[in-house]
Write a protein that holds these residues in place. Structure first.
Motif, short mmCIF file in Angstrom:
data_model
loop_
_atom_site.label_atom_id
_atom_site.label_comp_id
_atom_site.label_asym_id
_atom_site.label_seq_id
_atom_site.Cartn_x
_atom_site.Cartn_y
_atom_site.Cartn_z
N ARG A 219 -4.79 11.29 -7.09
CA ARG A 219 -3.77 10.72 -7.97
C ARG A 219 -4.29 9.45 -8.63
O ARG A 219 -4.83 8.58 -7.96
CB ARG A 219 -2.52 10.37 -7.17
CG ARG A 219 -1.86 11.56 -6.48
CD ARG A 219 -0.98 12.30 -7.45
NE ARG A 219 -0.20 13.34 -6.81
CZ ARG A 219 0.75 14.03 -7.41
NH1 ARG A 219 1.06 13.76 -8.67
NH2 ARG A 219 1.40 14.99 -6.77
N LEU B 123 -6.44 10.93 -2.78
CA LEU B 123 -5.55 12.09 -2.76
C LEU B 123 -5.48 12.78 -4.11
O LEU B 123 -4.66 13.68 -4.32
CB LEU B 123 -4.15 11.64 -2.33
CG LEU B 123 -4.04 11.04 -0.92
CD1 LEU B 123 -2.66 10.46 -0.69
CD2 LEU B 123 -4.36 12.10 0.13
N VAL C 254 1.15 4.45 -2.90
CA VAL C 254 0.89 5.84 -2.51
C VAL C 254 2.12 6.71 -2.76
O VAL C 254 2.02 7.83 -3.28
CB VAL C 254 0.46 5.92 -1.03
CG1 VAL C 254 0.37 7.37 -0.56
CG2 VAL C 254 -0.89 5.23 -0.83
N ASP C 255 3.30 6.19 -2.42
CA ASP C 255 4.53 6.96 -2.61
C ASP C 255 4.84 7.16 -4.09
O ASP C 255 5.27 8.25 -4.50
CB ASP C 255 5.70 6.26 -1.92
CG ASP C 255 5.58 6.28 -0.40
OD1 ASP C 255 4.72 7.03 0.12
OD2 ASP C 255 6.32 5.53 0.26
N ALA D 225 -6.18 4.55 -2.11
CA ALA D 225 -5.70 5.65 -1.27
C ALA D 225 -5.15 6.79 -2.12
O ALA D 225 -5.37 7.97 -1.81
CB ALA D 225 -4.64 5.14 -0.29
N ALA D 226 -4.44 6.44 -3.18
CA ALA D 226 -3.92 7.48 -4.08
C ALA D 226 -5.06 8.24 -4.74
O ALA D 226 -5.00 9.47 -4.90
CB ALA D 226 -3.01 6.85 -5.13
N GLY E 72 -3.55 0.69 -2.04
CA GLY E 72 -2.73 1.83 -2.41
C GLY E 72 -3.31 2.62 -3.56
O GLY E 72 -3.30 3.86 -3.55
N ARG F 138 0.83 -1.21 0.00
CA ARG F 138 0.00 0.00 0.00
C ARG F 138 0.86 1.25 0.00
O ARG F 138 0.65 2.18 -0.80
CB ARG F 138 -0.93 0.00 1.21
CG ARG F 138 -1.84 1.21 1.30
CD ARG F 138 -2.59 1.24 2.63
NE ARG F 138 -3.55 2.33 2.70
CZ ARG F 138 -3.24 3.60 2.94
NH1 ARG F 138 -1.96 3.94 3.14
NH2 ARG F 138 -4.18 4.53 2.97
N ASP F 139 1.84 1.29 0.89
CA ASP F 139 2.73 2.45 0.97
C ASP F 139 3.43 2.70 -0.36
O ASP F 139 3.58 3.85 -0.79
CB ASP F 139 3.81 2.22 2.05
CG ASP F 139 3.29 2.34 3.46
OD1 ASP F 139 2.11 2.71 3.63
OD2 ASP F 139 4.07 2.06 4.39
#
Length: 370
Positions: free
Chosen positions: A148, A146, A99-100, A142-143, A139, A95-96
């Motif tokens: 994205r 935001l 997102v990154d 979550a993006a 991820g 997930r991280d």
């Protein structure tokens, strides 16, 4: 009548490059952990790390990886893999990562990892894949929250020094409808040729699953040749293709003489998944300015810009592009060409790639020029 002066090429500032849409084809899941996540997961399982502060830990990884040796570089993974032995740990890391990458402007990414390395606490191979796919999906969601938009494909990897490649190939085939888009082999390259795993590659070819192979990073042209024999559609790193190119210093590019392997790779535009900073760390180049990626580009090879391991290299796609612009003279056009090369070389289905190119990449670079 006045002479019109064409608009100057925009200055490639870090902020402009950060805003560009990007594609990354070569990014290892176990090489891109956030230091904060690594610390928290290590505490949960009682694994001792070389530092307890996120910044100090990040600096340790870069220092340890900056040895000039691929073998030493690979030793840093003892810590990251240790915290990726549970479903929760795998989900969080995946997930991280998405997102990154999305925050870095990446619109399409392929994440690669070796399921066989994540069985120490009782997970099965399929449970590892399930956890990673769940994390990648989380991820992406979550993006999106935001603002994205990113699409992610998975490359299932076998370790080239082990003997499970056929089993891992079967695992990849079993999950090709669940986000797995291709297969890879990784690990210490020298002494472990791709041809050792011929049965696995035969199986993948028979079932039409795309293959990329680490080759031409820590071993020479014979490694690249072996990867091509096994059906590689892309080459992981591939910079040692220069071993098969004769070009005198300062001589015109048209005087270059390509050997059989280099000629094959260039003629068929087999993409090279180049990771400049990582190559400096493992001794594949002496500087960004002198890195073979620029000469390979100028010679007409299909080069793409990648991160390899964001934690170990302290890097991102934006940073790699910024270094190429500031130290090797790359222009916005060069970055767009490499991005498009990567997009069309991705293992996702063609309509998906066309949408990404038309809706995200081309408008993004046009906006940068505006």
């Amino acid at each position: 009548m006045t002479n019109e002066v064409p608009d100057a090429m925009p200055t490639l500032s870090e902020s402009l490059i950060l805003a560009l849409p990007k594609v990354v084809l070569h990014d290892h899941l176990d090489g891109g952990l956030r230091p904060t996540t690594l610390l928290e997961l290590a505490e949960d399982i009682g694994h001792e790390l070389p530092a307890s502060d996120p910044d100090e830990l990040a600096a340790w990884f870069v220092s340890a990886a900056d040895s000039g040796s691929l073998v030493r570089y690979l030793e840093t993974f003892d810590h990251t893999v240790a915290v990726m032995q549970t479903a929760e740990g795998l989900r969080r890391v995946a997930r991280d990562a998405v997102v990154d990458l999305a925050a870095d402007g990446v619109v399409y990414a392929e994440q690669r990892y070796a399921p066989e390395q994540h069985l120490q606490r009782g997970l099965t191979l399929q449970e590892v894949v399930d956890a990673v796919q769940e994390g990648l999906a989380e991820g992406v969601a979550a993006a999106a929250e935001l603002g994205r938009t990113i699409q992610v494909g998975t490359l299932i990897t076998a370790m080239r020094h082990a003997d499970r490649a056929t089993e891992i190939a079967e695992l990849a085939l079993a999950n090709r409808t669940r986000g797995v888009v291709g297969f890879d082999i990784a690990g210490a390259e020298l002494g472990f040729p791709a041809t050792n795993h011929r049965a696995a590659f035969d199986l993948l070819r028979e079932n039409l699953l795309p293959v990329t192979i680490h080759a031409g990073e820590a071993d020479g042209i014979d490694s690249v040749f072996g990867a091509l024999q096994m059906g590689a559609l892309r080459l992981g790193h591939g910079i040692r293709i220069m071993d098969d190119v004769e070009l005198a210093p300062d001589a015109p590019l048209e005087t270059a003489r390509l050997g059989l392997v280099a000629q094959w790779v260039r003629d068929r535009q087999i993409p090279l998944e180049v990771s400049p900073t990582s190559n400096l760390q493992t001794g594949g180049a002496t500087s960004i300015e002198a890195h073979p990626i620029t000469l390979l580009r100028d010679l007409g090879f299909a080069v793409t810009v990648n991160t390899d391991n964001r934690l170990m290299s302290g890097t991102s796609v934006s940073r790699e592009m910024t270094l190429l612009a500031s130290e090797a003279g790359w222009t916005l056009d060069d970055l767009e060409q490499a991005t498009l090369q990567a997009a069309w070389a991705a293992f996702a289905h063609r309509p998906e790639l066309e949408r990404i190119v038309v809706d995200q990449i081309l408008p993004g670079f046009e906006a940068a020029r505006g």
